[in-house]
Design a protein around this motif. Sequence first.
Motif, PDB file in Angstrom:
ATOM      1  N   THR A 267       0.830  -1.202   0.000  1.00  0.00           N
ATOM      2  CA  THR A 267       0.000   0.000   0.000  1.00  0.00           C
ATOM      3  C   THR A 267       0.867   1.256   0.000  1.00  0.00           C
ATOM      4  O   THR A 267       0.595   2.222  -0.730  1.00  0.00           O
TER       5      THR A 267
ATOM      6  N   GLU B  64       1.060   3.984  -3.067  1.00  0.00           N
ATOM      7  CA  GLU B  64       0.760   5.392  -2.809  1.00  0.00           C
ATOM      8  C   GLU B  64       1.901   6.285  -3.285  1.00  0.00           C
ATOM      9  O   GLU B  64       1.675   7.335  -3.898  1.00  0.00           O
TER      10      GLU B  64
ATOM     11  N   ASN C 117       1.701   9.163  -6.266  1.00  0.00           N
ATOM     12  CA  ASN C 117       2.166  10.532  -6.053  1.00  0.00           C
ATOM     13  C   ASN C 117       3.231  10.920  -7.072  1.00  0.00           C
ATOM     14  O   ASN C 117       3.264  12.057  -7.554  1.00  0.00           O
TER      15      ASN C 117
END
Length: 280
Positions: free
Chosen positions: A153, A157, A161
Amino acid sequence: MRRRNRVPEVIWFSHSSCGSKIIRKHRQSRRERGARNRDDIKPLHNVKLYSQLVNPFTEKVACALALKGVHYQRLEVSGSDEVKQLSPDKQILPVLEVDGKRVSGSVDIIRWIEELYPEPSLYAADPKTRHQQESLADWSDTSFAFYWNRWLTAVEENERNRVASSGGILSRIHQHVDRQLGIGQDDEMASLASVRNIMDELGRRMDDLVGFLGNRPYFFADQLSVADLAVFGMLLVIRDGPMPRSIVLLADRPTLAAHTARLSKLTQQGIGERDSQSDD
């Protein structure tokens, strides 16, 4: 050992594009496992093991099949629709099919294998010891899957980004100015610290296993059990996967590394046959 809530087995492998790329990018080359000419092949005529490309629960089942001397075909599942078709009730992988009958989930699969082929047994005859074996297997399944999913996770992420910040020329100018002013560095450092914390916690869970294993070849004396299979499946995928320092974490714990190598050798000597389409 603190017990965590069970993580559904299907969660282990992310079907998102980012998760797939991460795993495929770091995938270790695997030797094709053709059928072996062995006298102890059990007379099951059509055995198929369905799984994603990377799944520790599947490795646990594959090891059980190899130890039982069962010839099987390993087939890769490509997406959630196929998972629903193979396992309409639970919608989890792996799925084992024997002559048309299917059972899903590694815990139920191994119990089924044990019913079909009692020898060599994967459970102790003593009920108390069997309960301990199943408890350790459950702890391994939930604990290591928990850290894997936390790590994945965080990586996904960071990737989102990065993609979002690499847009047009105006976005790149803002990003350059932010770097010059030190803006956003705290978030980046926090992300890196989070990954380090995950790996540190993972190492402590390995230490728990080292203490329990001691100098024994298997977790319960000289008898290989379902507990060994569960730990092996998790550590094999973690060791060969993309998690940073995972190889070092295991190598720094020689008894645990030897345990993983011991079961890996047994599995490689098994008789699983990977479907020719699975590596396309």
